[in-house]
Design an enzyme around this catalytic site. Structure first.
Site, PDB file in Angstrom:
ATOM      1  N   ALA A 113     -31.888 -23.096 -14.064  1.00 27.66           N
ATOM      2  CA  ALA A 113     -32.175 -23.295 -15.485  1.00 27.66           C
ATOM      3  C   ALA A 113     -33.673 -22.321 -15.549  1.00 27.66           C
ATOM      4  O   ALA A 113     -34.463 -22.337 -14.685  1.00 27.66           O
ATOM      5  CB  ALA A 113     -32.313 -24.364 -15.993  1.00 27.66           C
ATOM      6  N   GLU A 131     -24.772 -23.780 -10.099  1.00 30.76           N
ATOM      7  CA  GLU A 131     -23.850 -24.615 -11.056  1.00 30.76           C
ATOM      8  C   GLU A 131     -22.823 -23.462 -11.597  1.00 30.76           C
ATOM      9  O   GLU A 131     -21.731 -23.644 -11.814  1.00 30.76           O
ATOM     10  CB  GLU A 131     -24.425 -25.403 -11.894  1.00 30.76           C
ATOM     11  N   GLU A 180     -33.005 -29.413  -7.792  1.00 27.00           N
ATOM     12  CA  GLU A 180     -33.646 -30.067  -9.013  1.00 27.00           C
ATOM     13  C   GLU A 180     -34.390 -31.358  -8.579  1.00 27.00           C
ATOM     14  O   GLU A 180     -35.327 -31.772  -9.226  1.00 27.00           O
ATOM     15  CB  GLU A 180     -32.523 -30.498 -10.029  1.00 27.00           C
TER      16      GLU A 180
END
Ligand code: 3H9
Length: 675
Positions: free
Chosen positions: A63, A105, A125
């Site tokens: 992200a 992901e 993460e």
């Protein structure tokens, strides 16, 4: 604005390519583009399968962290990955570089994955105080098994494509040069295979006790951090509930972490570490000096460790000692360290030989004449260093960088003993120098910009986190250590015990407290060596040969395994001193210890900024995280001060009679932060 996502056709296969440098972060524009591409595939009968690939150095690295904390832009990543998986046409992820976090992901939401062997997959993460929040904690255990998933999410280290292939996380390995073509061929091959393999529809099974065993094994590593447990709980949930419920649980846990202080601190450090390499007043494209061979003076613990960094990076080293015996001992230690790494599987035997083969041991300083960088790692004494730099001035070739590994001394004074102060710089490594990640690069008044930039770049080459410091006693790190140590000694005199002070520091998250650190480093460091001259608790300890762990006695007593226990003798010495000096005693709370040992560090950090000895507050945080083990989840001393509130810090300092830095006071008054 042009989209970072382009789609092209290869017959009946739709190829979706992202081009979002530098790391193909899944920013809003990328998500919007992929979303549209999935719609394009669904709406076109001529398309039978889809390939998702990336241009540039890597597959999606996650992200876009810069979007965190800002208003969310649709489609959100969790929605997008579910949409990819729900596609009625097979989607193949073509992976190169590092498929990390949200990137991993996306890959596991695709129906198939093909990767080049050099690729890596991971969910880092947790290192940002988070968990994979786009279905990763639910799909990973279903695809790769609970044990590997736990390792990946709770520790955050990426795994090589081959391992991912063996675990069923990657379906096929491609030739390094032919990923795109092989992905298209793969997509065509599976175009009509039904049902589509969807990770969310699989079952995640766990052996009884696997979660508690994992927690227990890693308890030390996870101490103090919130995110590892949140990751474990999500994987556990995946084994107990259907996907929809699991992903709901994951979402709630993710949001909790995202808005917590720990993740903010860890994300701060991620960016701080990268910012540290930038030198404010020097252009990023400055011409650097070429460093082909490094000279190191001193083959002791420091010199040997420093040399290993360069050898491991493939840069040959000439190492100089004064006596053959010391030279042999030093190079012997280096070889043993390398062999120990090989025994643990971290190096191949041929790499050990290559590193040692690139080492040239010598007794002649004159042999440094062909070195492009010479690092002095001798005894910490100004006269010794000045004499040595004078000699180097006559030996080193023109343009060679002359560096001192001093941890306190004035680099300008050292530079003045040469005719080329512009080529002199400080390179302060931390012990053990082959392990510790911090490198303080000390910029002298006359250090040339290209010398500084070259050394900072070299820091990255040898896998250090390099931070620029100005010339002041102890630079950034050790300068801030001093008020802490001084105050800890005062607290002892006023009624605290070494055990209490150390416990407060360890509970705060430090690897050890001030007295444990003294015992490790050596109580006799800097001692005047006269056992009859006893002017402090430290003198008294040193006079009794309580030099720390190395003599099995210091502020603590130690057994053969170096396990510490409180020392009755030390308690006596402290009590004697309290009486002799008539120091008033009071009950010392843990809170007072924090206020008197940690707040002064913040104050010193503020003074360092005030004097321009650090470029930015976040550099100070980086120094303390990588050089002294300040807990990452507290983001370094300056970030921690921000979270405590600067008004509170100032009030605490004033309560205990400290002189507060003007910068700190100003910021507190204006309600500002350091970061
Ligand atoms: C996530 O995915 C959450 C999801 O699970 C759930 C969402 C709902 N975003 O490191 P470098 C920048 S969390 C924005 O020097 P390298 C970096 O700041 C994310 N920017 O390169 C730097 O900028 P600058 C999980 C990013 O080749 C530049 O790119 N993913 C991001 O040494 C170059 O970076 C991660 O935690 C990002 N995600 O290493 C992976 N990543 O040039 C984080 C990098 O202005 N990234 N930047 O200083 C990495 O580990 C390394 O960057 C990587 C490349 C290994 C990819």
């Amino acid at each position: 604005m042009t989209s970072p996502i382009t789609t092209t056709r290869d017959g009946d296969v739709l190829i979706v390519v992202s081009n979002n440098p530098p790391v193909n972060a899944l920013s809003a524009a990328v998500r919007i583009g992929i979303d549209a591409a999935i719609d394009e595939a669904a709406g076109d009968d001529g398309i039978k399968a889809v390939v998702i690939a990336c241009d540039g150095q890597t597959f999606f690295a996650g992200a876009d962290i810069t979007e965190f904390g800002k208003p969310p832009v649709e489609p959100l990543l969790p929605t997008l990955v579910d949409k990819i998986e729900a596609s009625e046409k097979p989607v193949v992820a073509a992976i190169h570089g590092t498929a990390l976090g949200g990137g991993c992901e996306v890959a596991i939401a695709c129906h198939y994955r093909i990767a080049v062997p050099s690729a890596k997959l991971g969910t880092p993460e947790v290192k940002l105080g988070l968990l994979p929040g786009a279905g990763g904690t639910q799909r990973l255990p279903r695809l790769a098994g609970v044990e590997l998933a736990l390792e990946m999410v709770a520790k955050g280290d990426p795994i090589p494509a081959r391992k991912a292939h063996e675990a069923g996380l990657v379906d096929r390995l491609a030739d390094e040069g032919a990923l795109r073509a092989e992905a298209v061929a793969f997509a065509r091959e599976v175009a009509s295979v039904r049902p589509l393999p969807r990770a969310s529809e699989k079952q995640a099974k766990a052996e009884p006790g696997v979660f508690d065993a994992f927690r227990k094994t890693n308890a030390r590593r996870f101490r103090g951090f919130d995110a590892p447990e949140a990751n474990i709980a999500c994987v556990e949930k995946a084994t107990q509930s259907p996907y929809a419920e699991g992903v709901q649980f994951e979402r709630e846990s993710f949001m909790k972490l995202m808005f917590g202080v720990q993740s903010a601190a860890q994300r701060h450090i991620f960016f701080a570490e990268r910012k540290a390499s930038k030198i404010d007043d020097i252009p990023a494209d400055i011409q650097l000096r070429d460093i082909k061979r490094v000279g190191v003076i001193g083959a002791g613990t420091m010199g040997g460790g420093i040399s290993m960094n360069f050898l491991s990076a493939g840069i040959p080293v000439t190492i100089v000692e004064m006596q053959q015996e010391a030279l042999d001992r030093g190079t012997g230690v280096m070889r043993r360290n390398y062999e120990a790494s090989a025994a643990k599987g971290r190096m191949k035997p041929e790499q050990v030989e290559a590193a040692m083969g690139a080492l040239k041991p010598t007794l002649a300083l004159a042999d440094l004449a062909d070195c492009d960088l010479i690092i002095e790692a001798v005894y910490e004494n100004m006269d010794v260093k000045k004499e040595l730099f004078g000699k180097l001035d006559a030996i080193a070739k023109p343009g060679a960088i002359l560096a001192s590994n001093t941890s306190y001394l004035n680099v300008d004074e050292i530079a003045a003993s040469t005719s080329r102060p512009q080529d002199v710089v400080g390179m302060h490594f931390f012990s053990p120098a082959n392990v510790m990640k911090l490198l303080e690069v000390v910029r002298g008044a006359k250090t040339a910009p290209d010398v500084l930039a070259t050394v900072m770049k070299l820091g990255k080459t040898i896998k250090k986190v390099a931070v620029v410091a100005g010339v002041c006693h102890g630079f950034i790190g050790n300068r801030m250590l001093m008020p802490r140590q001084v105050e800890a000694m005062k607290l002892l005199m006023e009624g605290a015990t070494p055990e209490q002070i150390d416990r407060v520091h360890v509970e705060f998250g430090m690897p050890m407290g001030p007295f444990q650190m003294s015992d490790l480093a050596g109580v006799d460091i800097g001692w005047h060596r006269d056992p009859t001259r006893i002017e402090s608790i430290r003198d008294a300890l040193a006079a009794e040969k309580r030099w720390g762990q190395k003599t099995q006695a210091g502020f603590y007593d130690y057994d053969e395994k170096r396990t510490p226990s409180p020392s009755p003798r030390v308690a006596e010495i402290i009590e004697d001193f309290r009486k002799q000096t008539g120091t008033p005693q009071h009950e010392i709370t843990d809170e007072e210890i924090v206020e008197r040992t940690l707040y002064p560090m913040v104050n010193e950090g503020a003074l360092i900024l005030e004097e321009g000895m650090a470029q930015r507050a976040s550099d100070i945080d980086v120094v303390w995280i990588y050089g002294y083990g300040w807990p990452v989840y507290r983001g370094g001393p300056m970030f921690w001060a921000d979270t405590e509130g600067l008004k509170k810090i100032v009030a605490g300092l004033e309560k205990h009679g400290f002189e507060v830095s003007t910068l700190l006071k100003d910021k507190a008054e204006k309600g500002e932060r350091f970061n």
